[in-house]
Design a protein around this motif. Structure first.
Motif, PDB file in Angstrom:
ATOM      1  N   VAL A 174       0.860  -1.194   0.000  1.00 34.58           N
ATOM      2  CA  VAL A 174       0.000   0.000   0.000  1.00 34.58           C
ATOM      3  C   VAL A 174       0.889   1.235   0.000  1.00 34.58           C
ATOM      4  CG1 VAL A 174      -1.779   1.298   1.226  1.00 34.58           C
ATOM      5  CG2 VAL A 174      -1.851  -1.209   1.193  1.00 34.58           C
ATOM      6  N   TYR A 175       0.585   2.159  -0.930  1.00 43.46           N
ATOM      7  CA  TYR A 175       1.352   3.393  -1.062  1.00 43.46           C
ATOM      8  C   TYR A 175       0.477   4.598  -0.715  1.00 43.46           C
ATOM      9  CZ  TYR A 175       4.720   0.654  -3.801  1.00 43.46           C
ATOM     10  OH  TYR A 175       5.640  -0.286  -4.218  1.00 43.46           O
ATOM     11  N   LEU A 176       1.076   5.556  -0.015  1.00 39.64           N
ATOM     12  CA  LEU A 176       0.454   6.860   0.221  1.00 39.64           C
ATOM     13  C   LEU A 176       1.389   7.914  -0.343  1.00 39.64           C
ATOM     14  CD1 LEU A 176      -1.738   8.673   1.487  1.00 39.64           C
ATOM     15  CD2 LEU A 176      -0.405   8.644   3.609  1.00 39.64           C
ATOM     16  N   LYS A 177       0.866   8.703  -1.273  1.00 41.28           N
ATOM     17  CA  LYS A 177       1.692   9.702  -1.963  1.00 41.28           C
ATOM     18  C   LYS A 177       2.962   9.056  -2.526  1.00 41.28           C
ATOM     19  CE  LYS A 177       1.563  12.663   1.494  1.00 41.28           C
ATOM     20  NZ  LYS A 177       1.691  13.911   2.327  1.00 41.28           N
ATOM     21  N   ASP A 178       2.797   7.866  -3.092  1.00 40.83           N
ATOM     22  CA  ASP A 178       3.855   7.121  -3.788  1.00 40.83           C
ATOM     23  C   ASP A 178       4.925   6.554  -2.849  1.00 40.83           C
ATOM     24  OD1 ASP A 178       2.726   7.541  -6.357  1.00 40.83           O
ATOM     25  OD2 ASP A 178       3.594   9.557  -6.375  1.00 40.83           O
ATOM     26  N   LYS A 179       4.670   6.573  -1.555  1.00 46.01           N
ATOM     27  CA  LYS A 179       5.605   5.972  -0.600  1.00 46.01           C
ATOM     28  C   LYS A 179       4.964   4.753   0.054  1.00 46.01           C
ATOM     29  CE  LYS A 179       8.002  10.305   0.489  1.00 46.01           C
ATOM     30  NZ  LYS A 179       8.389  11.275   1.555  1.00 46.01           N
ATOM     31  N   PRO A 180       5.676   3.619   0.102  1.00 45.99           N
ATOM     32  CA  PRO A 180       5.083   2.415   0.711  1.00 45.99           C
ATOM     33  C   PRO A 180       4.883   2.605   2.220  1.00 45.99           C
ATOM     34  CG  PRO A 180       7.404   2.065   0.205  1.00 45.99           C
ATOM     35  CD  PRO A 180       7.049   3.387  -0.380  1.00 45.99           C
ATOM     36  N   ILE A 181       3.676   2.214   2.691  1.00 41.88           N
ATOM     37  CA  ILE A 181       3.392   2.351   4.124  1.00 41.88           C
ATOM     38  C   ILE A 181       2.950   1.031   4.752  1.00 41.88           C
ATOM     39  CG2 ILE A 181       2.822   4.818   4.005  1.00 41.88           C
ATOM     40  CD1 ILE A 181      -0.151   4.006   3.982  1.00 41.88           C
ATOM     41  N   LEU A 182       2.520   0.053   3.927  1.00 43.67           N
ATOM     42  CA  LEU A 182       2.090  -1.248   4.436  1.00 43.67           C
ATOM     43  C   LEU A 182       2.410  -2.312   3.408  1.00 43.67           C
ATOM     44  CD1 LEU A 182      -1.539  -0.499   5.733  1.00 43.67           C
ATOM     45  CD2 LEU A 182       0.409  -1.066   7.188  1.00 43.67           C
ATOM     46  N   GLU A 183       2.604  -3.547   3.882  1.00 40.22           N
ATOM     47  CA  GLU A 183       2.760  -4.670   2.958  1.00 40.22           C
ATOM     48  C   GLU A 183       2.264  -5.947   3.629  1.00 40.22           C
ATOM     49  OE1 GLU A 183       6.027  -5.061   0.030  1.00 40.22           O
ATOM     50  OE2 GLU A 183       6.566  -6.851   1.202  1.00 40.22           O
ATOM     51  N   GLY A 184       1.620  -6.797   2.849  1.00 36.26           N
ATOM     52  CA  GLY A 184       1.123  -8.069   3.352  1.00 36.26           C
ATOM     53  C   GLY A 184      -0.150  -8.466   2.651  1.00 36.26           C
ATOM     54  N   LYS A 185      -0.913  -9.340   3.280  1.00 34.62           N
ATOM     55  CA  LYS A 185      -2.214  -9.749   2.737  1.00 34.62           C
ATOM     56  C   LYS A 185      -3.231  -8.712   3.196  1.00 34.62           C
ATOM     57  CE  LYS A 185      -3.375 -13.841   1.964  1.00 34.62           C
ATOM     58  NZ  LYS A 185      -3.872 -15.225   2.021  1.00 34.62           N
ATOM     59  N   ILE A 186      -3.209  -7.580   2.515  1.00 29.72           N
ATOM     60  CA  ILE A 186      -3.930  -6.383   2.945  1.00 29.72           C
ATOM     61  C   ILE A 186      -4.904  -5.966   1.859  1.00 29.72           C
ATOM     62  CG2 ILE A 186      -3.620  -3.903   3.413  1.00 29.72           C
ATOM     63  CD1 ILE A 186      -0.920  -4.715   4.710  1.00 29.72           C
ATOM     64  N   SER A 187      -6.084  -5.491   2.286  1.00 28.52           N
ATOM     65  CA  SER A 187      -7.080  -4.976   1.354  1.00 28.52           C
ATOM     66  C   SER A 187      -7.886  -3.875   2.026  1.00 28.52           C
ATOM     67  CB  SER A 187      -8.009  -6.097   0.875  1.00 28.52           C
ATOM     68  OG  SER A 187      -8.715  -6.659   1.969  1.00 28.52           O
ATOM     69  N   LEU A 188      -8.642  -3.158   1.224  1.00 25.09           N
ATOM     70  CA  LEU A 188      -9.573  -2.123   1.666  1.00 25.09           C
ATOM     71  C   LEU A 188      -8.952  -1.057   2.572  1.00 25.09           C
ATOM     72  CD1 LEU A 188     -12.662  -4.404   2.500  1.00 25.09           C
ATOM     73  CD2 LEU A 188     -12.093  -3.318   0.326  1.00 25.09           C
ATOM     74  N   PRO A 189      -7.785  -0.520   2.228  1.00 20.06           N
ATOM     75  CA  PRO A 189      -7.228   0.543   3.076  1.00 20.06           C
ATOM     76  C   PRO A 189      -7.978   1.853   2.877  1.00 20.06           C
ATOM     77  CG  PRO A 189      -5.866   0.264   1.128  1.00 20.06           C
ATOM     78  CD  PRO A 189      -6.933  -0.793   1.049  1.00 20.06           C
ATOM     79  N   LYS A 190      -8.185   2.584   3.960  1.00 17.93           N
ATOM     80  CA  LYS A 190      -8.805   3.907   3.873  1.00 17.93           C
ATOM     81  C   LYS A 190      -8.535   4.660   5.169  1.00 17.93           C
ATOM     82  CE  LYS A 190     -13.161   2.600   3.547  1.00 17.93           C
ATOM     83  NZ  LYS A 190     -14.653   2.635   3.506  1.00 17.93           N
ATOM     84  N   PHE A 191      -8.583   5.977   5.090  1.00 20.50           N
ATOM     85  CA  PHE A 191      -8.447   6.805   6.280  1.00 20.50           C
ATOM     86  C   PHE A 191      -9.836   7.160   6.805  1.00 20.50           C
ATOM     87  CE2 PHE A 191      -4.198   7.431   4.626  1.00 20.50           C
ATOM     88  CZ  PHE A 191      -3.426   7.501   5.782  1.00 20.50           C
ATOM     89  N   ILE A 192      -9.998   7.044   8.113  1.00 23.38           N
ATOM     90  CA  ILE A 192     -11.167   7.562   8.810  1.00 23.38           C
ATOM     91  C   ILE A 192     -10.619   8.534   9.846  1.00 23.38           C
ATOM     92  CG2 ILE A 192     -13.174   7.037  10.236  1.00 23.38           C
ATOM     93  CD1 ILE A 192     -13.255   4.280   8.975  1.00 23.38           C
ATOM     94  N   GLY A 193     -10.828   9.820   9.589  1.00 25.92           N
ATOM     95  CA  GLY A 193     -10.137  10.824  10.378  1.00 25.92           C
ATOM     96  C   GLY A 193      -8.658  10.762  10.066  1.00 25.92           C
TER      97      GLY A 193
END
Length: 583
Positions: free
Chosen positions: A38-57
């Motif tokens: 998972v990238y935020l502003k083109d920088k990796p922030i997470l890796e793994g069996k990950i889905s549905l990332p989103k910010f709440i607040g």
């Protein structure tokens, strides 16, 4: 190119426009599993069996899947924390009273191994197994509780933080017909919104609580075109020839239908033939926002910016934002198919006067088009011509075209495909042998076509159908799907069974001379493995060269997002078969 190299691509699998910048996921195969960065502003922030990332607040939420599904929360300065753990987490949205979560209960080993007692026709489902749990709507507010549950599925929901609207399979869970309801969170009451039931594949709500859905309200018609429907306003719109996308690909991005409703703007996908683009509905008008011979897969829109991913024949996955295109596979460029002049729309990757493979798509109400296919490029790289087309029954050409094969599987559609093969041979002066392959309905057509002609020197049939009668009782949808597609009311009458048998490849198996390989997932509940077993045993019993390949742990999606090692093995054995029989 070997099979492992064919699956070395990366694909865009998540896209969200957030207050903090663009959040996107990039999925690849690593150590026989799917891994997402998972990238935020083109920088990796997470890796793994990950889905549905989103910010709440300010907090980042995401789903981590390792056996069960855990909804995780990570604050800007803290460690990740588990919010809830379920068997599956399919969707989550903030509400004024907590976090709404669509998911399924986890099962213990004892519960999984316990006897199943049922009185329903749909008691198992492809990709889910035995239906020991159902998809429910939960509310998390320091504790987790179900707000909608029953012997049916909550298939989707949407909220603006106050109002909640859900789609469920309550109208006819056996068939899977959906209706729309408004949920009162205080007392659990549900008020039905839609008068008619049908298929709801996406649901959304704008900030004012206005609701839009993607699908149709025409009962169980598999060939019905999809519309964007505003059920409380009595409005409906078609984007292209059908809303959404039925164009197939075998990239593993996990894309699902999406609908965005902001202010008075609605964004969705629309399909014309083999092209899929983004459309906007506003002021009662439909406008095409993207253009090109490609298939848009994922998108997000925040009212100003539009970001999307697409696939096209030469590129597996591209991320498009404004005028910038990001390519996760910069060193890879696939062969571009040429349009073939024929009575139906079709294409060919022509590598020379080499052996040719006809690919037949499933559905039957799906389509081939301007998307990337790992398998197509693999066989082209290994010295084959790859040809594919959209015969009668395919979606994207209007509803009349889509329903042309109803009651006539293996009739007009087969003749169109055979003519397409002849047109390709003539147009490109091809003289070498020809093979045929397909999956699901394409597997039916592969089985059927070798009972009707000796044009093909080899066949590979995947997740196929051979006996429409037995499938009525063994498939998760066969009892209604086979009936309506065959043009009959009751598949259990003598007359109906006679028609179904005569439409079945197994009825004509004595005519087969073509060497045939059958590939099937052990856990396929859509086209159960007994379909392959029947045809295989019949072929071998009659002295026809045949092989059966069975994949443990894989269901109907074994060729698109199955176990990676199985997918690699599958391409390898297909190549061996076609090399042996076509070269």
């Amino acid at each position: 190119m070997d099979a492992r190299e064919a699956y070395s691509i990366k694909v865009i699998s998540e896209i969200r426009l957030e207050r903090l910048g663009l959040l996107y996921g990039e999925t690849r195969i690593k150590d026989n599993d799917y891994v997402t960065t998972v990238y935020l502003k083109d920088k990796p922030i997470l890796e793994g069996k990950i889905s549905l990332p989103k910010f709440i607040g300010d907090d980042l939420y995401y789903v981590k899947s390792e056996g069960s599904s855990a909804l995780m929360r990570q604050s800007p300065y803290g460690e990740p924390q588990k919010v809830v753990e379920l068997g599956k987490v399919l969707k989550y949205e903030p509400h004024g009273k907590g976090l709404l979560i669509l998911g399924e209960d986890p099962l213990t080993k004892a519960e999984k191994d316990a006897p199943l007692v049922t009185s329903k026709r749909k008691y198992r489902f492809d990709g889910r197994g035995l239906l020991r749990t159902r998809t429910s709507l939960y509310l998390f507010d320091n504790k987790l509780r179900k707000v909608i549950e029953g012997d049916f599925d909550v298939t989707d929901f949407s909220t603006n933080g106050k109002r909640i609207v859900v789609s469920t399979s309550q109208p006819d869970d056996d068939v899977g017909l959906n209706a729309l309801y408004e949920l009162n969170l205080d007392n659990g009451e549900m008020k039905r919104i839609t008068e008619k039931e049908g298929s709801i594949v996406a649901l959304t709500m704008n900030e004012n609580g206005e609701v839009a859905m993607l699908g149709h309200d025409r009962g169980k018609l598999p060939w019905a075109i999809r519309e964007v429907i505003l059920p409380e306003e009595g409005k409906r719109f078609v984007c292209g020839n059908t809303c959404g996308s039925t164009v197939l690909t075998d990239i593993f991005d996990g894309a699902k239908e999406r609908l965005i409703f902001r202010g008075d703007e609605i964004l969705t996908l629309g399909q014309i033939g083999g092209e899929v683009n983004i459309y906007r509905i506003s002021d009662g008008k439909t406008e095409k926002l993207t253009h090109g011979q490609h298939v848009v897969r994922l998108f997000d829109y925040d009212g100003e910016s539009l970001v999307y991913s697409l696939t096209r024949p030469d590129k597996p996955s591209l991320l498009v934002r404004k005028d910038e295109i990001y390519d996760p596979n910069p060193n890879f460029k696939g062969a571009i198919p040429e349009k073939v002049a024929s009575s139906i729309e079709g294409w060919g990757i022509i590598t020379g006067d080499n052996p040719t493979i006809l690919f037949i798509h499933g559905g039957p109400h799906t389509a081939y088009g301007y998307s990337f296919f790992i398998e197509f490029q693999f066989f082209a790289q290994n010295g084959f011509n790859v040809i594919f087309a959209n015969p009668s029954g395919s979606q994207g050409y209007g509803e009349d075209f889509a329903r042309r094969c109803v009651g006539d599987w293996g009739g007009r559609d087969m003749q169109e495909l055979l003519q397409f093969v002849q047109d390709v041979k003539k147009q490109y002066n091809l003289t070498k042998k020809i093979g045929v392959t397909g999956g699901s309905y394409g597997g039916f057509m592969t089985n059927w076509i070798v009972t009707q002609t000796d044009v093909f020197s080899a066949a590979i049939s995947e997740r196929s159908i051979s006996n429409l009668v037995s499938m009525c009782g063994t498939s998760d949808i066969g009892f209604w799907f086979n009936a309506i597609e065959s043009g009959i009311e009751d598949p259990w009458t003598v007359e109906s069974m006679d028609k179904l048998m005569k439409m079945s490849p197994i009825y004509h198996v004595g005519k087969v001379k073509t060497p045939t390989m059958l590939i099937h997932g052990e856990e396929d509940y859509r086209c159960p493995i007994e379909q392959a077993e029947q045809f295989y045993v019949a072929l071998r019993s009659r002295g026809v060269e045949a092989k059966l390949v069975r994949y443990q742990g894989d269901g109907h999606e074994h060729a698109r997002k199955g176990r990676p090692e199985n997918m690699i093995h599958r391409l390898s054995v297909k190549l061996e078969w076609f090399n042996a029989h076509l070269k």
